[in-house]
Design a protein around this motif. Structure first.
Motif, PDB file in Angstrom:
ATOM      1  N   THR A  90     -11.384   4.909  52.700  1.00  0.00           N
ATOM      2  CA  THR A  90     -11.930   3.575  52.467  1.00  0.00           C
ATOM      3  C   THR A  90     -13.410   3.437  52.811  1.00  0.00           C
ATOM      4  O   THR A  90     -13.984   2.380  52.572  1.00  0.00           O
ATOM      5  CB  THR A  90     -11.135   2.517  53.244  1.00  0.00           C
ATOM      6  OG1 THR A  90     -11.092   2.899  54.633  1.00  0.00           O
ATOM      7  CG2 THR A  90      -9.736   2.371  52.684  1.00  0.00           C
ATOM      8  N   ASP A  93     -15.970   2.970  48.080  1.00  0.00           N
ATOM      9  CA  ASP A  93     -15.298   2.018  47.201  1.00  0.00           C
ATOM     10  C   ASP A  93     -15.416   2.448  45.740  1.00  0.00           C
ATOM     11  O   ASP A  93     -15.033   1.717  44.839  1.00  0.00           O
ATOM     12  CB  ASP A  93     -15.818   0.596  47.396  1.00  0.00           C
ATOM     13  CG  ASP A  93     -17.311   0.461  47.125  1.00  0.00           C
ATOM     14  OD1 ASP A  93     -17.893   1.317  46.439  1.00  0.00           O
ATOM     15  OD2 ASP A  93     -17.896  -0.526  47.602  1.00  0.00           O
ATOM     16  N   HIS A 115      -8.440   2.451  47.794  1.00  0.00           N
ATOM     17  CA  HIS A 115      -7.931   1.080  47.721  1.00  0.00           C
ATOM     18  C   HIS A 115      -6.737   0.953  48.667  1.00  0.00           C
ATOM     19  O   HIS A 115      -5.591   1.051  48.270  1.00  0.00           O
ATOM     20  CB  HIS A 115      -7.517   0.757  46.278  1.00  0.00           C
ATOM     21  CG  HIS A 115      -7.230  -0.689  46.077  1.00  0.00           C
ATOM     22  ND1 HIS A 115      -5.949  -1.181  46.039  1.00  0.00           N
ATOM     23  CD2 HIS A 115      -8.050  -1.752  45.921  1.00  0.00           C
ATOM     24  CE1 HIS A 115      -5.998  -2.489  45.851  1.00  0.00           C
ATOM     25  NE2 HIS A 115      -7.245  -2.857  45.775  1.00  0.00           N
ATOM     26  N   GLN A 119      -9.993  -1.728  53.243  1.00  0.00           N
ATOM     27  CA  GLN A 119     -11.052  -1.723  52.231  1.00  0.00           C
ATOM     28  C   GLN A 119     -11.546  -3.154  52.044  1.00  0.00           C
ATOM     29  O   GLN A 119     -10.770  -4.050  51.765  1.00  0.00           O
ATOM     30  CB  GLN A 119     -10.523  -1.169  50.902  1.00  0.00           C
ATOM     31  CG  GLN A 119     -11.540  -1.143  49.775  1.00  0.00           C
ATOM     32  CD  GLN A 119     -12.778  -0.360  50.109  1.00  0.00           C
ATOM     33  OE1 GLN A 119     -13.757  -0.923  50.600  1.00  0.00           O
ATOM     34  NE2 GLN A 119     -12.732   0.934  49.878  1.00  0.00           N
ATOM     35  N   ASN A 121     -14.272  -3.926  50.004  1.00  0.00           N
ATOM     36  CA  ASN A 121     -15.043  -4.052  48.764  1.00  0.00           C
ATOM     37  C   ASN A 121     -14.147  -3.893  47.543  1.00  0.00           C
ATOM     38  O   ASN A 121     -13.048  -3.343  47.625  1.00  0.00           O
ATOM     39  CB  ASN A 121     -16.141  -2.985  48.722  1.00  0.00           C
ATOM     40  CG  ASN A 121     -17.082  -3.101  49.896  1.00  0.00           C
ATOM     41  OD1 ASN A 121     -17.571  -4.176  50.213  1.00  0.00           O
ATOM     42  ND2 ASN A 121     -17.325  -1.996  50.569  1.00  0.00           N
ATOM     43  N   THR A 122     -14.644  -4.353  46.417  1.00  0.00           N
ATOM     44  CA  THR A 122     -13.971  -4.118  45.150  1.00  0.00           C
ATOM     45  C   THR A 122     -14.081  -2.633  44.820  1.00  0.00           C
ATOM     46  O   THR A 122     -15.155  -2.044  44.950  1.00  0.00           O
ATOM     47  CB  THR A 122     -14.628  -4.950  44.029  1.00  0.00           C
ATOM     48  OG1 THR A 122     -14.547  -6.329  44.391  1.00  0.00           O
ATOM     49  CG2 THR A 122     -13.953  -4.711  42.699  1.00  0.00           C
ATOM     50  N   CYS A 123     -12.981  -2.031  44.407  1.00  0.00           N
ATOM     51  CA  CYS A 123     -12.977  -0.599  44.102  1.00  0.00           C
ATOM     52  C   CYS A 123     -13.314  -0.353  42.635  1.00  0.00           C
ATOM     53  O   CYS A 123     -12.884  -1.097  41.755  1.00  0.00           O
ATOM     54  CB  CYS A 123     -11.617   0.005  44.426  1.00  0.00           C
ATOM     55  SG  CYS A 123     -11.250  -0.033  46.194  1.00  0.00           S
TER      56      CYS A 123
END
Length: 160
Positions: A90, A93, A115, A119, A121-123
């Motif tokens: 993680t 991202d 993911h 996590q 942040n947007t992956c």
């Protein structure tokens, strides 16, 4: 594909200062990616770590921890069958697939390496594909397998 990967390394890691996970299917691909990453990051002092079939199981935890915690270790290169399950990455991202295999379960697990719980942040997932190649066929096959798996999970009552 290596040229595209070099651009991604430059844009995401060198310029963007973001950690990056890269998966490939075969050890020779993994080795080429490691060489490219080390060459690209050499002057910046940033490091690359990797897990593939030849890496001893007892060494893998330390490699993952180095990627997760060391601010200079920016790239993780993994063989999808070896590093695609059971580890948390993680710190990144973004995940690049240089190549994939035919096993949907392994592919699905590898998507979850960045993911996971923790996590923030947007992956982002990037597949390096060329039209009309085996890799394109494999990815289409994986998409069909995913659709089938979702259908069975969502509609299991219809089958029993």
């Amino acid at each position: 594909k290596l040229n595209a990967l070099e651009d991604i390394l430059h844009d995401y890691v060198l310029e963007g200062k973001k950690k990056l996970v890269i998966f490939a299917r075969f050890i020779p691909e993994v080795m080429e990616i490691i060489k490219l990453s080390e060459k690209t990051l050499k002057k910046s002092g940033m490091k690359t770590v990797s897990i593939y079939g030849d890496i001893k199981k007892e060494d893998r935890g330390d490699i993952v921890q180095q990627f997760q915690k060391d601010t200079q270790t920016m790239v993780f290169v993994g063989q999808i069958d070896t590093a695609g399950t059971g580890i948390t990455l993680t710190a990144a991202d973004t995940c690049v697939y240089y190549s994939v295999n035919f096993n949907y379960a392994t592919y699905s697990q590898s998507l979850s390496r960045i993911h996971r719980i923790g996590q923030r942040n947007t992956c982002t997932y990037i597949h390096l594909l060329m039209e009309g190649t085996v890799d394109e066929l494999l990815l289409k096959s994986l998409e069909k397998k995913e659709d089938l798996a979702k259908t069975i999970v969502d509609s299991w009552r219809n089958y029993f």
